[in-house]
Design a protein around this motif. Structure first.
Motif, PDB file in Angstrom:
ATOM      1  N   VAL A   1       0.858  -1.196   0.000  1.00 40.59           N
ATOM      2  CA  VAL A   1       0.000   0.000   0.000  1.00 40.59           C
ATOM      3  C   VAL A   1       0.891   1.242   0.000  1.00 40.59           C
ATOM      4  O   VAL A   1       2.091   1.152   0.311  1.00 40.59           O
ATOM      5  CB  VAL A   1      -0.934   0.038   1.245  1.00 40.59           C
ATOM      6  CG1 VAL A   1      -1.915  -1.124   1.241  1.00 40.59           C
ATOM      7  CG2 VAL A   1      -0.134   0.038   2.550  1.00 40.59           C
ATOM      8  N   ASP A   2       0.310   2.371  -0.332  1.00 41.27           N
ATOM      9  CA  ASP A   2       1.081   3.615  -0.259  1.00 41.27           C
ATOM     10  C   ASP A   2       1.607   3.797   1.161  1.00 41.27           C
ATOM     11  O   ASP A   2       0.911   3.460   2.128  1.00 41.27           O
ATOM     12  CB  ASP A   2       0.187   4.814  -0.614  1.00 41.27           C
ATOM     13  CG  ASP A   2      -0.071   4.870  -2.111  1.00 41.27           C
ATOM     14  OD1 ASP A   2       0.720   4.282  -2.867  1.00 41.27           O
ATOM     15  OD2 ASP A   2      -1.095   5.468  -2.501  1.00 41.27           O
ATOM     16  N   ASP A   3       2.801   4.355   1.256  1.00 40.41           N
ATOM     17  CA  ASP A   3       3.385   4.551   2.587  1.00 40.41           C
ATOM     18  C   ASP A   3       2.417   5.281   3.526  1.00 40.41           C
ATOM     19  O   ASP A   3       2.292   4.930   4.695  1.00 40.41           O
ATOM     20  CB  ASP A   3       4.694   5.360   2.483  1.00 40.41           C
ATOM     21  CG  ASP A   3       5.793   4.549   1.807  1.00 40.41           C
ATOM     22  OD1 ASP A   3       5.733   3.309   1.852  1.00 40.41           O
ATOM     23  OD2 ASP A   3       6.686   5.168   1.206  1.00 40.41           O
ATOM     24  N   ASP A   4       1.731   6.274   2.976  1.00 43.15           N
ATOM     25  CA  ASP A   4       0.839   7.094   3.800  1.00 43.15           C
ATOM     26  C   ASP A   4      -0.337   6.301   4.375  1.00 43.15           C
ATOM     27  O   ASP A   4      -0.921   6.700   5.372  1.00 43.15           O
ATOM     28  CB  ASP A   4       0.234   8.232   2.964  1.00 43.15           C
ATOM     29  CG  ASP A   4       1.286   9.262   2.636  1.00 43.15           C
ATOM     30  OD1 ASP A   4       2.355   9.185   3.253  1.00 43.15           O
ATOM     31  OD2 ASP A   4       1.017  10.127   1.768  1.00 43.15           O
ATOM     32  N   SER A   5      -0.707   5.203   3.682  1.00 42.80           N
ATOM     33  CA  SER A   5      -1.879   4.471   4.185  1.00 42.80           C
ATOM     34  C   SER A   5      -1.509   3.171   4.904  1.00 42.80           C
ATOM     35  O   SER A   5      -2.396   2.408   5.289  1.00 42.80           O
ATOM     36  CB  SER A   5      -2.890   4.225   3.070  1.00 42.80           C
ATOM     37  OG  SER A   5      -2.251   3.718   1.950  1.00 42.80           O
ATOM     38  N   LEU A   6      -0.195   2.919   5.086  1.00 43.13           N
ATOM     39  CA  LEU A   6       0.205   1.652   5.721  1.00 43.13           C
ATOM     40  C   LEU A   6      -0.370   1.521   7.136  1.00 43.13           C
ATOM     41  O   LEU A   6      -0.919   0.479   7.510  1.00 43.13           O
ATOM     42  CB  LEU A   6       1.745   1.543   5.771  1.00 43.13           C
ATOM     43  CG  LEU A   6       2.257   0.262   6.432  1.00 43.13           C
ATOM     44  CD1 LEU A   6       1.869  -0.974   5.630  1.00 43.13           C
ATOM     45  CD2 LEU A   6       3.766   0.320   6.620  1.00 43.13           C
ATOM     46  N   LYS A   7      -0.280   2.587   7.899  1.00 47.43           N
ATOM     47  CA  LYS A   7      -0.735   2.533   9.293  1.00 47.43           C
ATOM     48  C   LYS A   7      -2.234   2.223   9.326  1.00 47.43           C
ATOM     49  O   LYS A   7      -2.675   1.280   9.990  1.00 47.43           O
ATOM     50  CB  LYS A   7      -0.432   3.882   9.971  1.00 47.43           C
ATOM     51  CG  LYS A   7      -0.761   3.939  11.433  1.00 47.43           C
ATOM     52  CD  LYS A   7      -0.267   5.268  12.027  1.00 47.43           C
ATOM     53  CE  LYS A   7      -0.544   5.372  13.512  1.00 47.43           C
ATOM     54  NZ  LYS A   7      -1.956   5.353  13.864  1.00 47.43           N
ATOM     55  N   GLU A   8      -2.986   3.002   8.559  1.00 48.89           N
ATOM     56  CA  GLU A   8      -4.443   2.845   8.581  1.00 48.89           C
ATOM     57  C   GLU A   8      -4.860   1.458   8.073  1.00 48.89           C
ATOM     58  O   GLU A   8      -5.680   0.769   8.687  1.00 48.89           O
ATOM     59  CB  GLU A   8      -5.070   3.942   7.717  1.00 48.89           C
ATOM     60  CG  GLU A   8      -6.563   4.024   7.875  1.00 48.89           C
ATOM     61  CD  GLU A   8      -7.184   4.976   6.849  1.00 48.89           C
ATOM     62  OE1 GLU A   8      -6.471   5.861   6.341  1.00 48.89           O
ATOM     63  OE2 GLU A   8      -8.376   4.796   6.550  1.00 48.89           O
TER      64      GLU A   8
END
Ligand code: T3D
Length: 263
Positions: free
Chosen positions: A186-193
């Motif tokens: 996934v995009d780095d920005d959405s990994l956490k979510e």
């Protein structure tokens, strides 16, 4: 509670974050001990029904801390890497692989050496687009450990396992996905979510049934079909006695969402 590992529980998920960001979360003895303690807490805590393992900072884990006294070569007394592995890495890999609750790994950056292979010991691996996977061992004269020589051929096949282990190339998250090494990129920005959402979903599922499923998959590549069928029969017998099986069937018949309790 600890300095090398962060741990918190939320919505049934034990969130475990490796916390030596300046050393790309490479393992020293303290981090090993703290991680083992946290995983034991999570295993025993009935509230926790899934684990999410990730790293703080720009790396997931760069494997063994190569500056750690315990493993340094060229000392008067040569290091016994075998005993270091036996004491720390082997129990960690066994614990992750046979954890009684699903383990999600969110690879937030480079995963090298043992750091790559502890990710492979987890049930579902999600990587950020910029993550990299490196079997670094060959670059320093070592052998893939932390289950690498076991997981790699099973996940990616013999040819790719040989290439990865003997060349030590850095492969991208997309290539790892293409090889079948991991579940999702996934995009780095959405990994956490994305990884938290997945772990929270798993924490609402029939935990016991998932554990029995893990047990079936864990041995399938070495069992004969007869052995595996017999194992499935035994595990299904056990699953059929669980409260969650009853709830799953009741909910289906009543056309409602099931409320699984995990047992
Ligand atoms: O008995 C036993 O325990 C043996 C078991 C062995 C298991 C293993 O895991 S063996 C493999 C050990 N790991 C490696 O060989 C990987 C070494 N690291 C690297 O190759 C690179 O750091 C990376 C490819 C992982 C990342 O490269 P890059 O360019 O993104 O970062 P960097 O600049 O190399 O590293 C950033 C910092 O982290 C740097 O510190 P500095 O200069 O800013 O103070 C670097 O020294 C430190 N670091 C990275 N990896 C390790 C490490 N420090 C100690 N040990 C490391 N493994």
């Amino acid at each position: 509670m600890f300095d090398c590992v962060d741990y918190e529980v939320s919505d049934g998920v034990g969130l475990v974050r490796l916390n030596r960001p300046d050393q790309l979360n490479s393992f020293n003895v303290t981090m090993h001990k703290q991680l083992a303690e946290v995983l034991n807490l999570a295993e025993l805590d009935e509230v926790v029904r899934a684990i999410l393992l990730t790293g703080n900072g720009r790396g997931f884990c760069a494997g063994q801390d190569l500056s750690d006294e315990a493993i340094l070569p060229n000392k008067e007394t040569p290091p016994d890497l075998g005993s270091h592995i036996e004491q720390y890495y082997n129990p960690l890999v066994k614990q992750l692989f046979s954890f009684s609750k699903p383990v999600v790994c969110a690879v937030n950056g480079v995963a090298a050496g043992a750091g790559a292979n502890i990710a492979l010991a987890c049930d579902i691996v999600i990587a950020g687009k910029s993550a990299k996977f490196i079997q670094s061992f060959c670059k320093i004269g070592l052998v893939p450990d932390s289950g690498g020589s076991w997981f790699l051929p099973r996940l990616v096949g013999a040819a790719r396992a040989r290439g990865l282990a003997l060349l030590g190339n850095s492969i991208s998250a997309d290539q790892a996905l293409d090889f079948g090494l991991i579940w999702q990129v996934v995009d780095d920005d959405s990994l956490k979510e994305t990884s938290e959402k997945l772990a929270k979903h798993l924490a609402t599922q029939p935990t016991k049934g998932l554990y029995l499923t893990k047990q079936a998959l864990a041995v399938s590549s070495t069992n004969t079909l007869d052995e595996q069928l017999a194992l499935e029969r035994d595990l299904q017998r056990e699953a059929g006695l669980s409260a969650d099986y009853k709830e799953g069937v009741d909910a289906f018949m009543e056309k409602r969402k099931p409320k699984f309790k995990g047992h």
